[in-house]
Design a protein around this motif. Structure first.
Motif, mmCIF file in Angstrom:
data_model
loop_
_atom_site.group_PDB
_atom_site.id
_atom_site.type_symbol
_atom_site.label_atom_id
_atom_site.label_comp_id
_atom_site.label_asym_id
_atom_site.label_seq_id
_atom_site.Cartn_x
_atom_site.Cartn_y
_atom_site.Cartn_z
ATOM 1 N N GLU A 1 33.124 33.766 41.167
ATOM 2 C CA GLU A 1 33.192 34.962 42.017
ATOM 3 C C GLU A 1 32.832 36.170 41.160
ATOM 4 O O GLU A 1 33.473 36.447 40.153
ATOM 5 C CB GLU A 1 34.596 35.089 42.600
ATOM 6 N N THR A 2 31.810 36.895 41.558
ATOM 7 C CA THR A 2 31.206 37.875 40.652
ATOM 8 C C THR A 2 32.122 39.037 40.291
ATOM 9 O O THR A 2 32.121 39.486 39.149
ATOM 10 C CB THR A 2 29.900 38.431 41.249
ATOM 11 N N ALA A 3 32.910 39.531 41.251
ATOM 12 C CA ALA A 3 33.781 40.673 40.941
ATOM 13 C C ALA A 3 34.868 40.281 39.948
ATOM 14 O O ALA A 3 35.210 41.040 39.037
ATOM 15 C CB ALA A 3 34.390 41.243 42.218
ATOM 16 N N LEU A 4 35.429 39.081 40.129
ATOM 17 C CA LEU A 4 36.457 38.610 39.196
ATOM 18 C C LEU A 4 35.880 38.454 37.793
ATOM 19 O O LEU A 4 36.470 38.882 36.803
ATOM 20 C CB LEU A 4 37.040 37.288 39.682
ATOM 21 N N LYS A 5 34.723 37.815 37.706
ATOM 22 C CA LYS A 5 34.097 37.592 36.406
ATOM 23 C C LYS A 5 33.605 38.904 35.802
ATOM 24 O O LYS A 5 33.840 39.191 34.619
ATOM 25 C CB LYS A 5 32.922 36.618 36.546
ATOM 26 N N GLY A 6 32.903 39.699 36.613
ATOM 27 C CA GLY A 6 32.268 40.902 36.082
ATOM 28 C C GLY A 6 33.226 42.014 35.729
ATOM 29 O O GLY A 6 33.014 42.747 34.757
ATOM 30 N N ILE A 7 34.317 42.121 36.509
ATOM 31 C CA ILE A 7 35.287 43.202 36.261
ATOM 32 C C ILE A 7 36.431 42.721 35.382
ATOM 33 O O ILE A 7 36.628 43.188 34.262
ATOM 34 C CB ILE A 7 35.841 43.754 37.590
ATOM 35 N N PHE A 8 37.197 41.749 35.899
ATOM 36 C CA PHE A 8 38.479 41.435 35.273
ATOM 37 C C PHE A 8 38.377 40.456 34.100
ATOM 38 O O PHE A 8 39.297 40.359 33.300
ATOM 39 C CB PHE A 8 39.454 40.929 36.329
ATOM 40 N N GLU A 9 37.266 39.743 34.017
ATOM 41 C CA GLU A 9 37.074 38.883 32.848
ATOM 42 C C GLU A 9 36.078 39.477 31.857
ATOM 43 O O GLU A 9 35.784 38.847 30.846
ATOM 44 C CB GLU A 9 36.612 37.486 33.284
ATOM 45 N N HIS A 10 35.574 40.677 32.175
ATOM 46 C CA HIS A 10 34.577 41.264 31.275
ATOM 47 C C HIS A 10 34.837 42.755 31.042
ATOM 48 O O HIS A 10 35.488 43.139 30.082
ATOM 49 C CB HIS A 10 33.163 41.031 31.844
ATOM 50 N N HIS A 11 34.359 43.603 31.946
ATOM 51 C CA HIS A 11 34.249 45.021 31.622
ATOM 52 C C HIS A 11 35.581 45.759 31.547
ATOM 53 O O HIS A 11 35.713 46.712 30.767
ATOM 54 C CB HIS A 11 33.310 45.715 32.619
ATOM 55 N N ILE A 12 36.583 45.346 32.324
ATOM 56 C CA ILE A 12 37.856 46.081 32.264
ATOM 57 C C ILE A 12 38.598 45.801 30.956
ATOM 58 O O ILE A 12 39.514 46.554 30.573
ATOM 59 C CB ILE A 12 38.738 45.742 33.489
ATOM 60 N N LEU A 13 38.178 44.752 30.239
ATOM 61 C CA LEU A 13 38.814 44.422 28.961
ATOM 62 C C LEU A 13 38.544 45.484 27.901
ATOM 63 O O LEU A 13 39.202 45.509 26.864
ATOM 64 C CB LEU A 13 38.327 43.053 28.464
ATOM 65 N N GLU A 14 37.600 46.361 28.177
ATOM 66 C CA GLU A 14 37.346 47.499 27.273
ATOM 67 C C GLU A 14 38.533 48.460 27.270
ATOM 68 O O GLU A 14 38.749 49.207 26.312
ATOM 69 C CB GLU A 14 36.071 48.226 27.711
ATOM 70 N N TYR A 15 39.326 48.427 28.355
ATOM 71 C CA TYR A 15 40.409 49.402 28.515
ATOM 72 C C TYR A 15 41.802 48.773 28.448
ATOM 73 O O TYR A 15 42.778 49.483 28.194
ATOM 74 C CB TYR A 15 40.262 50.120 29.869
#
Length: 368
Positions: A15-29
């Motif tokens: 699922e793209t939002a789960l992978k793209g946001i919560f498993e990737h980009h939000i980890l910056e914060y």
């Protein structure tokens, strides 16, 4: 900040939002722990920051299962629950840090289909009212609510007073094939190549759209990638037997689609603007746009929010208008189409990048 994101997905689903946001980009914060489910095991396991729970915990023993893996609800600043009201109900007696994330009006779908088919309308109306009442009571106890678009709350929960925001679909550009995209935005195929990737069913009314395209007399090619098997698909198969411009393709794995999409010029994103889809954030149109494939879309609120005449083609959801719009697109000067592709990619990078969406979500959580 530490987040527990409880998905509504099986561990093997992409699922793209789960992978793209919560498993990737939000980890910056912040730190983010993901909960997925499985129907293949009755034992929960933890692998790094990914927790895999038996599917039965959707209905019972979710908190106990979390404790067995040595996690406590108090270990997290925010608990994001995606679509599963039954899990939010289990957690609320122990924590009200829940941010409920709703991606589609699943409850409403049943009454919508009943009215469409004129079957069991009364029974399903009563069922919907009961579910709506119970689910609203759950939402009222949550810390915040996030729909899939800005329109979701206004459509279904206008009376809700807790803080609200939204998580739209977008694109993780790190998955894209930049070489193919660069090539795609500098050329137009002859004949013009149209693309549809996704489900085909009565609710999406895809058969009506294909019927309209079947009436186009100009030269084009339409490739349809879908794994759907139903009566609507059977009728489309019959059309493809009579019209070799419209071709059915086998569905492709997620990791291959970014090598397929940037070979096309126009992506079909027409979706009926019904209560079922007026709150939608259609992922395939985001994927078309990020690959320089000009979307052909209608008056869905999310389309109007994101796109304009410089980056997309618009049509009414009407057979005659769809046919004439595609005829017009085919006759459009190639240089103008190339310019539109290039405008589209710039817009996608500015508005659809999960990197930017993740930052917006993080900033919203900071306000709670």
């Amino acid at each position: 900040m530490r987040i527990l994101c409880i998905t509504d997905k099986q561990i093997n689903e992409h699922e793209t939002a789960l992978k793209g946001i919560f498993e990737h980009h939000i980890l910056e914060y912040c730190e983010c722990y993901m909960v997925y489910f499985t129907k293949d095991s009755k034992v929960a396991i933890s692998v790094d920051n990914k927790l895999i729970f038996p599917y039965s915990t959707k209905h019972r023993n979710f908190v106990k299962t979390l404790l067995r893996l040595n996690y406590n609800l108090n270990d997290f600043d925010f608990i994001i629950v995606r679509n599963f009201y039954s899990i939010a109900k289990q957690i609320l007696p122990f924590s009200q840090k829940i941010v409920f994330w709703e991606t589609f009006p699943h409850d409403y779908r049943r009454i919508y289909e009943a009215k469409r088919d004129k079957k069991a309308i009364l029974r399903k109306s009563i069922e919907y009212k009961i579910k709506y009442y119970l689910h609203t009571k759950i939402l009222e106890k949550c810390l915040a609510y996030m729909g899939s678009t800005p329109h979701f709350k206004d459509m279904f929960y206008s009376h809700l007073t807790i803080p609200t925001s939204y998580i739209p679909n977008g694109i993780d550009f790190s998955l894209c094939n930049l070489e193919l995209i660069k090539k795609n935005i500098s050329q137009i195929n002859t004949p013009l190549k149209l693309l549809y990737i996704g489900s085909i069913d009565k609710n999406r009314q895809m058969l009506e759209i294909i019927d309209a395209i079947n009436e186009v007399n100009s030269d084009f090619v339409l490739d349809i990638f879908s794994s759907s098997e139903n009566s609507e698909m059977d009728k489309i198969k019959e059309i493809t037997k009579q019209n070799n411009k419209i071709r059915l393709r086998n569905s492709v794995p997620f990791n291959e689609i970014f090598n397929i999409i940037p070979n096309y010029d126009i992506g079909l994103g027409i979706i009926p603007n019904t209560p079922l889809y007026s709150v939608a954030s259609p992922i395939k149109v985001m994927e078309y746009a990020s690959n320089g494939v000009i979307p052909l879309i209608n008056d869905l609120p999310e389309y109007i929010r994101l796109f304009d005449e410089n980056s997309a083609f618009f049509t009414k959801f009407d057979k005659t208008h769809i046919t004439s719009t595609i005829e017009s697109i085919i006759k459009t000067d190639k240089n103008k189409l190339i310019e539109k592709k290039q405008n589209l990619l710039k817009l996608a990078q500015a508005k659809l990048d999960y990197k930017n969406i993740a930052k917006d979500i993080y900033n919203f959580l900071l306000t709670l």
